[in-house]
Design an enzyme around this catalytic site. Structure first.
Site, PDB file in Angstrom:
ATOM      1  N   GLY A   1       0.833  -1.189   0.000  1.00 26.25           N
ATOM      2  CA  GLY A   1       0.000   0.000   0.000  1.00 26.25           C
ATOM      3  C   GLY A   1       0.870   1.241   0.000  1.00 26.25           C
ATOM      4  CB  CYS A   2       0.232   4.740  -1.025  1.00 25.84           C
ATOM      5  SG  CYS A   2      -1.369   5.004  -0.243  1.00 25.84           S
ATOM      6  CE1 TYR A   3      -1.316   7.892   4.055  1.00 28.64           C
ATOM      7  CE2 TYR A   3      -3.112   6.319   3.826  1.00 28.64           C
ATOM      8  CZ  TYR A   3      -2.670   7.622   3.876  1.00 28.64           C
ATOM      9  OH  TYR A   3      -3.570   8.650   3.746  1.00 28.64           O
TER      10      TYR A   3
ATOM     11  CB  THR B   1       5.318   2.342  -0.181  1.00 22.05           C
ATOM     12  OG1 THR B   1       4.670   1.259  -0.853  1.00 22.05           O
ATOM     13  CG2 THR B   1       6.568   2.732  -0.958  1.00 22.05           C
TER      14      THR B   1
ATOM     15  CD  GLU C   1       0.688   7.932   1.093  1.00 21.63           C
ATOM     16  OE1 GLU C   1      -0.395   7.898   0.505  1.00 21.63           O
ATOM     17  OE2 GLU C   1       1.392   6.933   1.271  1.00 21.63           O
TER      18      GLU C   1
END
Lengths: 346, 346, 346, 346
Positions: free
Chosen positions: B149-151, B153, B242
Site C-alpha cells: 500500500g502507499c502508506y 511503502t 504522501e
C-alpha cells in the site's frame, strides 16, 4: 449593549490585522478609530486589502500619529519585539497583544527562543495569558491580554482539561500540526509563493518551533513539574485552518471515555469550544472563518494511549477572533459579541 | 534492451491503472496489449481519461475477453477481493498485484481487516511482498509480486533499515500521515468532491486504517516479536503526494546521526530512495509524479526520541511506479527502466 | 540517435529554466553542460530546486563563467533585455531564446511595449519566430529561434490555420485567456503569494498585455493588413496550464465544420497538436506537464461566429517543451525526441 | 427591527440551502422554523453539514411534514421542476425561489431549455424577476420572487445600466465566465471530484448554458428587440466565486468613461454593488463569502469596444444572499439586514 469600545489596530496591513478588522466591522460594540501600518502609512485600507474595496474605514497611519486619548483598547498585530517596544510606551488604552511578546512569563526563555532581549520585561507581570476559556476570571481586570499563538491555542484547549483532571501522563505528548498558509503572514518569501505551496505538503520548524515553549509553559503550570513536548508543524495548501493530532498516554485505569467526559464537562457552557459526537473526526472545514473550535478523542491502537484531535481557524480562534473574545471579557461585554458568524463552507 | 514485456492492466479505469499506463507508455521495454475495465468495457481510454485524448491505446475490454496467451505480465489494479478472485484463474502471465489481496501473509488477518474471506488463500505462499528495495532477491523468481500500500511503502522504507540495524525501539512507533486525494480513487463519494476537500484538512480511519496490519507485519519480521503501531492518516487538498512524520524511540546510546548513517548506507546505491542532506525537510513537491522517495531524520525535543520524515508520490512509488519497478526486476530489466522522469514542479 | 547536443541553460533558477532541465534530463540526445543563475551562482541546483534534490546536475555558475567552446546550443531563460544583451555577445552556440527579445521583428514595437531600447537590433534578422509547427522549414538553418510567449503559442496554434484557409474574419478576434500561476515566475511579488491567489480568480494586464503585439504580428502576416485583437488574461489558482477561449467571425458561408476540418487537416501529422472529437471541450488537465496542445471549435449562439478553445501547459508547450522541440528540428533530431511524456493526471 | 420573519428552507441539504441557513443564523429578523430535505429527512443538520456541528438548528424533515401555518416565507432551494411543483401547492407563505422555475416569463422558453413542461405556468404572472437592485419597487408586494441564476446576476448587474443609458450596442455581447465548483452543487458526479477539478480549468455548456435565455430575456426588455448573447462558462479550481469578462460595443461617440459614469451613478446608493476605482481589476477575493458585487470598465484594444468585468460570490449575491436581500425588501426590512459580513480573505 450600546457601549462602543473605541479601538486602534496596530499592524493593520498583515493578515491578522485585516481579519481583526473584518470581525470588528460587524461587532455591535466596536468603533474602529485608528489603523496603523508604518510601511504603508498614507494608503487607504482598500488599496492594501482588495476585500475592503467597498468598506469605509479609517486610512492607514503611522503608529506615532495615533491620538491615544480617544482609544479604549489597542490590538497589537505587530511582529514580536516591535510590538512590546511600541506598546510599552502607551498610557491609557488596555492592550490586547497578538504578538509573542507577552506570552512567555520568563524574559530569559523569551530571549532564548526569539533571539532578542525582551523589550519591556517590566510589563510581563501585568500580562495575563489570554487563552480565553482559561482566563475568564482574570480578563476583566487585566491591563494586557497576551493572545496565545495559533498552535498553542488548539493544543492547550485540547490538553489542559485532561491535565487538570489528571487523566493523561505528562510525558511523550506528541503533537502533529497542520496549518494553512495564512499562518506564514503576508511577507514576501519564496516559500509562500502559490507555486511553491500548492499541490504539496511539508514539515517545517521540526523540533524547534517557537510555539513550543508557550505550550510547555502552560502545560507545566498544571503538572507536577516541567513538561517537554514533541511538536511538528506542517504547511498544507489551504488559506486557513489548523488541525492538531495529539497522542497522549492514559493514566492507569483511564479510558478514552474518561477523556471525552472531561472535555465535554469542561466545555459544556463554552460558546466556541465543542466536543464532537463519539467517533466523529474534526475537520478544519467545520470552523472556517469562525471562532469555533472542534475536538474529539479516539482510541489509539497502541494500548494505554489516546489520540486527541482538535481544529480551529488559525486566523480567528487562533488569532483575531480570540483577541476580540478577550476584549469582550475585558470590557464586560457578552463573550460572543461580534463572533457568532457560522463557518463558511464550502 | 530490445525485449518487450507484453502487459495487460486490469482495472485501467481507476487512477492507479491510469498512472500505470502513463508510465508504461514511455517505458522502453513495455508493450501495452490489453486494458480492462468491466464497467466501461467498449469505451476508448480517451473517453475515460481526458489526458489520454491524444494517445493511441488499446480500447477497454472486459477482463474475460483478454487473450492471455499473448501476455507476459498482468498488473492488477482492481479492488481487493475482486483482484484475487480474477488473478487466481490466470495461467501464464506473471502477476504484479496492486490490490491488498496478497500483501498479508495470513488469510485470517486479511479477513479480520477486510471483512471478507480471502478468495485465493492457496496463492499466498506464491506471493512476495513487493517493497522493491527489500525484495530484489526474490523478485526475479516470483510468480506474484504483491505491491505494498502507499502508506506502508513510505513507512517501511523509512523504518526497516532502522529496525534492521537495531537503532530504534519497537514500541510507540507513531506515524502521522498526510495524503493527496487521489489515494481515495475515482469513486463517487461525497467526501471526495472538490468542495468538500478544498481549503480543508481532516483525519480519517483514525486508529483502524487497513494499511496498519501490513506495516505491522513487515516490521514484526525484523523485530523480536509483534509490533503494534499508531497510525493516523489525514486527507490534504492536493492531487498527489504522501508524507509521513514518524516518531521513534532511540535504543540506548543511539543518536539521530546513527539513524541517518544507517539510512544513508542502506540506500547508497538505491536509485529511487534518497536521504536528504542534514537538516533539510522532505516535501512532497520533491517527488511529484516521480518514483522517488526522500527522507530525513531529526532530533525530537523529547530526549531519546527522533523524528523520521518521508515523502513519496502515492500513485507512483506508492503504487504504479513501484509496480513497474517490480516488473523490471522480475523480468531482468534495469531497475530504473521507464522510471527516470524527474518530478514535476511546480 | 547517439548524437548528443551539449547545452547550456541561462537562467536555470527560474521556473522556465527548471522545467527545461526537467525535460532535458530524460532527453536521449541532450547533455547538460552548464547552468547559469547570476544571483545564485555557487549554489547547487538541489539547493535552489527541491525536486532536483536527488538528481546529479552541474552547479549554478555566473553566465560569464561558462566555457562556450564546448556548447552546441544555449537556452536563454532570462528576463527580456538581459537575454538579448547576453546572447548578443556569444559566438558559436546556436540560440534558443525563451525571452521576448527576439519575438518581435520590429525594434520600435519592442521598445513601445517593453519600455526599453532593443539591446541587439542587429540580430533581429537572424531570428525566426519559433512556433514550431509553423517554423519547421526554417529551424534547421536558424541561428536564433525566438520561442513564442505562452499565450501566443496557444492563440496562434488555434488561429493561424483558420487565417491561412481564409475561414475567419480578421476583425473582432476576442481572446479570453486563463493561466496557472507559474506563468508569473518565481519572483517575490505579493500578488503571487498562495494566500492571495488560492480560492480566487482575477484578470490582469487588461487591454495591454505584452503578448498582444506578438499575436498581432503573426496574425497580420497571414492577413491582408494589420490585425488588432482583444486579449484578456486571467490568473487561476493552479500551478500550470493555459486555456484560451476565442470568439471569431466566420467568413460568409463558412461553418464550424469547415473550421474543424481545417484544423484537423493542418495538424493531421503534428505529433503534439490535437483536434478533439466533435463536441469535446479542451481542458488543461489533458496536457498537464506535457508538450501537447488540444483544441476544438464550437458553434456560438450569435449567428456567424464560432468559439475556438485551446489548451496547453504554459511551461511546456508554452515555453520549455517548445524550446526543446525547436532544438530538435535545429539539430536534425526527431521532433518528438525527449518530449513524449504523457500528461500527469490527476 | 424586532420583527422576526419565520422561514422554511426547502432543500437544506444542498450548498445553496446551507449557505442560506448560514446567513439566516445571524440575521436579526429571521427565525428558522423548518428545514426540509426529502432524501435526508430525519437527520440532523449537523450530520449533513460538518460546519454546523456546533449550531442548534431544526432537524431535516420531508417537505410535506412542514406546518405551513407558522411560516411567513419559504426559500425554495430545490432543483428546477421539483421546486415549482411543490411551491405551487402552498397557500400562505410568500415565496423566494432560488430554482430556475420562475425566472423565465414564457413557459415555452422554459420548456425549450429545461426539457420539461413548466409545472405551474399559472403562477408565472405572480413572479417577479428578483435581481434586487432592479426589483426594489416590485418586491414589497410580490408573492413570488424568482431569484436570478448566479451567472445572470453578475451579467445583468453589469449590463443593465449600460443598456438603460443607451451606451452599448445590443449585438455581439460576449460573456466569458469563470466559476468556482460550488456552482455545480453537492451531487455526485465524477466531474466534481477534487482530483478531476484541482490543478485544471475547463469550459462547459459551451454555446448552450441554461442561464443564457434568462440573460437574454432581461436584456431584451431594455433593448429595441431580441438580444442574443455569446456566453461561455469555465470551471475554476476554487470553492466559491464568479467572475465575468464581457466585451461590448460602444454606441457612436460613447467612451469607457461614459460607461463608468453610468455604473457609478446607477449604484451610488446601492449597498452591495460597487464600481471600483479607475483601472482597478475586479477579483473574486474582493467578495468571497459576502453579498457584495464589484465591477469595472476598461478600454478594449479593438477600437469602439469596452471590457466590462464583474465579480460576485456565486453562493451569496449569486444565490442565497440575494434571496435574503429580496426577503428583506418583501418584508419591509432594511435591505442590508443580516448581509453586512465583510468578505473572508485570505
Amino acid at each position: 449593549m450600546s457601549q462602543k469600545v473605541r479601538i486602534a489596530v496596530l499592524g493593520a496591513s498583515g493578515y491578522t490585522g485585516a481579519d481583526l478588522v473584518r470581525l470588528a466591522l460587524t461587532h455591535p460594540n466596536i468603533e474602529i478609530v485608528a489603523l496603523s501600518a508604518n510601511a504603508k502609512a498614507g494608503q487607504a485600507m482598500a488599496d492594501v486589502w482588495p476585500h475592503f474595496a467597498h468598506v469605509p474605514l479609517p486610512g492607514l497611519v503611522r503608529a506615532d500619529e495615533i491620538d491615544w486619548a480617544g482609544i479604549d483598547a489597542v490590538f497589537g498585530c505587530l511582529p514580536h519585539a516591535a510590538s512590546a517596544e511600541l506598546l510599552s510606551t502607551l498610557i491609557g488604552p488596555r492592550i490586547i497583544d497578538l504578538s509573542a511578546d507577552f506570552r512567555l512569563n520568563d524574559a530569559q526563555t523569551y530571549a532564548d527562543w526569539y533571539g532578542n532581549e525582551h523589550p519591556a520585561p517590566e510589563l510581563l507581570p501585568d500580562a495575563i495569558y489570554g487563552l480565553t476559556e482559561f482566563a475568564a476570571d482574570l480578563l476583566p481586570a487585566a491591563r494586557i491580554a497576551a493572545c496565545p499563538g495559533c498552535y498553542p491555542t488548539a493544543a492547550l484547549l485540547a490538553l489542559l482539561p485532561l491535565f487538570e483532571a489528571g487523566l493523561v501522563g505528562h510525558e511523550r505528548i506528541t503533537i502533529n500540526a497542520l496549518s494553512g498558509v495564512s499562518g506564514a503572514g503576508r511577507s514576501l518569501k519564496e516559500a509562500n509563493l502559490f507555486t511553491e505551496v500548492a499541490e504539496a505538503v511539508h514539515p517545517y520548524g521540526i523540533g524547534r518551533h517557537r510555539h513550543m515553549p508557550e505550550i510547555e509553559q502552560e502545560l507545566s503550570k498544571r503538572a507536577n513539574g516541567p513538561v517537554t513536548i514533541s511538536f511538528t508543524p506542517h504547511l498544507v495548501p489551504m488559506n486557513r485552518g489548523e488541525l492538531e493530532t495529539i497522542t497522549v498516554e492514559l493514566m492507569p485505569g483511564k479510558t478514552v471515555a474518561d477523556l471525552r467526559a472531561a472535555l465535554g464537562h469542561r466545555y459544556a457552557a463554552a460558546p466556541f469550544v465543542h466536543l464532537l459526537p463519539e467517533g466523529k473526526g474534526p475537520s478544519t472545514r467545520m470552523v472556517r472563518g469562525s471562532n469555533h473550535c472542534v475536538m474529539n478523542v479516539f482510541e489509539d491502537r497502541i494500548p494505554g494511549r489516546a489520540i486527541v484531535i482538535v481544529a480551529i481557524d488559525n486566523l480567528v480562534k487562533g488569532s483575531s477572533g480570540q483577541a476580540i473574545q478577550n476584549m469582550n471579557l475585558m470590557f464586560g461585554l457578552p463573550e460572543t459579541a461580534g463572533l457568532l458568524q457560522a463557518p463558511l463552507f464550502p
